[in-house]
Design an enzyme around this catalytic site. Structure first.
Site, PDB file in Angstrom:
ATOM      1  CG  ASP A 229      -1.716   1.228   1.393  1.00 16.47           C
ATOM      2  OD1 ASP A 229      -2.398   1.621   0.436  1.00 16.47           O
ATOM      3  OD2 ASP A 229      -1.652   1.845   2.481  1.00 16.47           O
TER       4      ASP A 229
ATOM      5  CG  ASP B 231      -1.811   7.676   0.334  1.00 18.38           C
ATOM      6  OD1 ASP B 231      -2.052   8.879   0.377  1.00 18.38           O
ATOM      7  OD2 ASP B 231      -1.554   7.069  -0.731  1.00 18.38           O
TER       8      ASP B 231
ATOM      9  CG  ASP C 156      -2.295   2.213   6.204  1.00 17.19           C
ATOM     10  OD1 ASP C 156      -2.774   1.724   5.155  1.00 17.19           O
ATOM     11  OD2 ASP C 156      -2.540   3.374   6.566  1.00 17.19           O
TER      12      ASP C 156
END
Length: 226
Positions: free
Chosen positions: A13, A15, A173
């Protein structure tokens, strides 16, 4: 004993996993609010809104005002224009991001970036952060009709890398990432320093949590060891 994964490819991922981009997104949201004449959102509020793409972020910034379809459509376009100016302005890689990507690439892993951020924002940001060269595949939120947590973006990335899902590992995240990987049949490691829409990642919901990005290096077997 900490599980060690024997894989050929690792997908990330963006961001909240590799980059802290909230300062730019919050600035763009504040610019948008000023132009539309609506109350601005604080940076800590925007942090909770990140993860499901720009239209969702804008809708959450608008709150009840998002019920006005015309305003929502206008706000999305205003946000995109503002974010083009802000993108990469204050974003920074998390500690060890570059060193980890370099080490994984040198070790022979195939790497991909799978994000819900639109490609027009993702590619310039990766270039600006000097990360584009690490990824054999970059899948954005508008590459396919589906976004994470649908498995399609992750499956598309591993196909582009030329590996089977069973030979890949995802790092993210949020529960968006966990659900995406689970739906794709790919093991997933969570990172606790990201955004996760205000939820705290629980290790029992994924295949483990990383203490830092360099920690990943001890969690995978080198391709030559397979």
């Amino acid at each position: 004993m900490t599980q060690r994964f024997s894989v050929a490819a690792i997908t990330f991922d963006l961001d909240g996993t590799l980059l802290d981009t909230v300062p730019d997104l919050a600035a763009a949201a504040q610019d948008m609010a000023a132009e539309l004449g609506i109350p601005p959102r604080r940076e800590d509020e925007v942090r909770v809104f990140v993860g499901r793409g720009i239209p969702n972020l804008v809708e959450r910034c608008l709150g009840e005002r998002a019920q006005d379809a015309a305003l929502l459509a206008r706000a999305i376009e205003v946000f995109k224009r503002c974010y083009r100016v802000r993108n990469g302005e204050r974003a920074v890689p998390y500690d060890g991001a570059h060193d980890t990507l370099v080490a994984l690439q040198k070790a022979g892993f195939r790497l991909a970036c799978v994000t819900n951020k639109a490609v027009d924002f993702t590619l310039p940001l990766l270039e600006q952060m000097d990360m584009r060269q690490y990824f054999g595949s970059v899948v954005g939120g508008d590459t396919l009709p589906q976004k994470k947590p649908d498995p399609a973006p992750l499956l598309h990335a591993v196909r582009e890398l030329g590996v089977a899902p069973s030979a890949a590992l995802h790092v993210g995240d949020s529960y968006n990432d966990i659900d995406c990987a689970r739906n794709a049949g790919i093991p997933v490691l969570g990172v606790p320093w990201g955004y996760s829409e205000g939820r705290v990642l629980d290790a029992k919901d994924c295949d483990g949590l990383l203490s830092s990005l360099p920690d990943l290096l001890s969690r995978v077997a080198l391709p030559t060891e397979h």
